[in-house]
Design a protein around this motif. Structure first.
Motif, PDB file in Angstrom:
ATOM      1  N   TYR A  61       0.829  -1.198   0.000  1.00 21.45           N
ATOM      2  CA  TYR A  61       0.000   0.000   0.000  1.00 21.45           C
ATOM      3  C   TYR A  61       0.857   1.240   0.000  1.00 21.45           C
ATOM      4  O   TYR A  61       2.063   1.200   0.249  1.00 21.45           O
ATOM      5  CB  TYR A  61      -1.007   0.003   1.156  1.00 21.45           C
ATOM      6  CG  TYR A  61      -0.431  -0.058   2.552  1.00 21.45           C
ATOM      7  CD1 TYR A  61      -0.266   1.099   3.319  1.00 21.45           C
ATOM      8  CD2 TYR A  61      -0.085  -1.267   3.129  1.00 21.45           C
ATOM      9  CE1 TYR A  61       0.235   1.030   4.608  1.00 21.45           C
ATOM     10  CE2 TYR A  61       0.409  -1.342   4.414  1.00 21.45           C
ATOM     11  CZ  TYR A  61       0.579  -0.184   5.156  1.00 21.45           C
ATOM     12  OH  TYR A  61       1.071  -0.249   6.436  1.00 21.45           O
ATOM     13  N   ARG A  63       1.281   4.949   1.524  1.00 22.54           N
ATOM     14  CA  ARG A  63       0.887   5.893   2.575  1.00 22.54           C
ATOM     15  C   ARG A  63       0.634   7.262   1.953  1.00 22.54           C
ATOM     16  O   ARG A  63       1.108   7.566   0.861  1.00 22.54           O
ATOM     17  CB  ARG A  63       1.986   6.005   3.626  1.00 22.54           C
ATOM     18  CG  ARG A  63       2.097   4.786   4.509  1.00 22.54           C
ATOM     19  CD  ARG A  63       3.159   4.969   5.575  1.00 22.54           C
ATOM     20  NE  ARG A  63       3.175   3.835   6.488  1.00 22.54           N
ATOM     21  CZ  ARG A  63       4.260   3.393   7.097  1.00 22.54           C
ATOM     22  NH1 ARG A  63       5.424   3.996   6.922  1.00 22.54           N
ATOM     23  NH2 ARG A  63       4.185   2.352   7.906  1.00 22.54           N
ATOM     24  N   THR A  81     -11.718  -0.035   6.469  1.00 21.99           N
ATOM     25  CA  THR A  81     -10.284   0.241   6.539  1.00 21.99           C
ATOM     26  C   THR A  81      -9.577  -0.959   7.167  1.00 21.99           C
ATOM     27  O   THR A  81     -10.229  -1.904   7.630  1.00 21.99           O
ATOM     28  CB  THR A  81      -9.987   1.516   7.357  1.00 21.99           C
ATOM     29  OG1 THR A  81     -10.433   1.318   8.704  1.00 21.99           O
ATOM     30  CG2 THR A  81     -10.646   2.740   6.733  1.00 21.99           C
ATOM     31  N   GLU A  93      -0.451   0.082  12.511  1.00 20.72           N
ATOM     32  CA  GLU A  93      -0.862   1.256  11.732  1.00 20.72           C
ATOM     33  C   GLU A  93      -2.349   1.097  11.452  1.00 20.72           C
ATOM     34  O   GLU A  93      -2.771   0.140  10.803  1.00 20.72           O
ATOM     35  CB  GLU A  93      -0.065   1.317  10.431  1.00 20.72           C
ATOM     36  CG  GLU A  93      -0.387   2.503   9.580  1.00 20.72           C
ATOM     37  CD  GLU A  93       0.508   2.605   8.349  1.00 20.72           C
ATOM     38  OE1 GLU A  93       0.275   3.530   7.566  1.00 20.72           O
ATOM     39  OE2 GLU A  93       1.409   1.766   8.173  1.00 20.72           O
ATOM     40  N   VAL A  96      -5.843   2.066   7.365  1.00 17.23           N
ATOM     41  CA  VAL A  96      -5.345   2.136   5.998  1.00 17.23           C
ATOM     42  C   VAL A  96      -6.554   1.936   5.086  1.00 17.23           C
ATOM     43  O   VAL A  96      -7.305   0.970   5.225  1.00 17.23           O
ATOM     44  CB  VAL A  96      -4.265   1.063   5.740  1.00 17.23           C
ATOM     45  CG1 VAL A  96      -3.856   1.054   4.275  1.00 17.23           C
ATOM     46  CG2 VAL A  96      -3.063   1.290   6.650  1.00 17.23           C
ATOM     47  N   GLN A 100      -5.681   3.112  -0.864  1.00 15.72           N
ATOM     48  CA  GLN A 100      -4.230   3.120  -0.700  1.00 15.72           C
ATOM     49  C   GLN A 100      -3.616   1.775  -1.109  1.00 15.72           C
ATOM     50  O   GLN A 100      -2.409   1.690  -1.335  1.00 15.72           O
ATOM     51  CB  GLN A 100      -3.859   3.400   0.759  1.00 15.72           C
ATOM     52  CG  GLN A 100      -4.220   4.797   1.233  1.00 15.72           C
ATOM     53  CD  GLN A 100      -3.924   4.969   2.705  1.00 15.72           C
ATOM     54  OE1 GLN A 100      -4.775   4.671   3.545  1.00 15.72           O
ATOM     55  NE2 GLN A 100      -2.731   5.425   3.018  1.00 15.72           N
TER      56      GLN A 100
END
Length: 153
Positions: A61, A63, A81, A93, A96, A100
């Motif tokens: 992915y 960022r 997500t 994290e 995401v 992405q």
């Protein structure tokens, strides 16, 4: 065969085009965040376009800051997500987004041998490794301290 090292950002457009057309893309991941699963010294990953990620998948992915990341899905959130974490990390994290995600690893090549990420042995390994995430820093840190002491002798 000659090879040339290029940054993912330089070939991102071609990668995206290949994946969008149903093809695959392979590359050598760099860094230590996915140790011991992926090694910097010759492992190759084969990506395909993702449809919907599941827990334990290994997506590439992008960022928001432009950094490419290859980390494991630890949780699929209700809002669509994902929470990600490298196998050599313990910080998660969060959130995401699907937009992405570039692709997901479907095969790994190490030492000339290729195995699928659907391989039952690989899946068991991943399940174990994700479950011990809270203890990894103790294990990894403790191992480093023991090795450091042994090297002094």
């Amino acid at each position: 065969m000659q090879t040339k090292s290029v940054k993912l950002a330089e070939i991102y457009g071609v990668m995206k085009e290949m994946l969008d057309k149903g093809g695959t893309v392979d590359f050598n991941p760099r860094g230590t965040s996915m140790l011991p699963t992926l090694h910097n010294d010759g492992d190759r990953v084969i990506l395909k376009k993702f449809t919907k990620l599941k827990k334990y998948d290994l997506p590439l992915y992008l960022r928001d800051n432009g950094q490419f990341v290859l980390h494991r899905v630890h949780k699929v959130n209700k809002d669509g997500t994902y929470n990600m974490c490298g196998d050599n990390q313990w910080h998660i994290e969060k959130n995401v987004r699907s937009d992405q995600i570039i692709g997901t690893v479907v095969k790994i090549n190490r030492g000339g041998k290729t195995f699928s990420t659907n391989n039952p042995i690989y899946r068991l390994y991943v399940l174990f490794w994700v479950k011990i995430r809270p203890l990894r820093h103790i294990f990894i840190g403790g191992t480093k301290k023991v090795l450091k002491c042994l090297n002094k002798k």
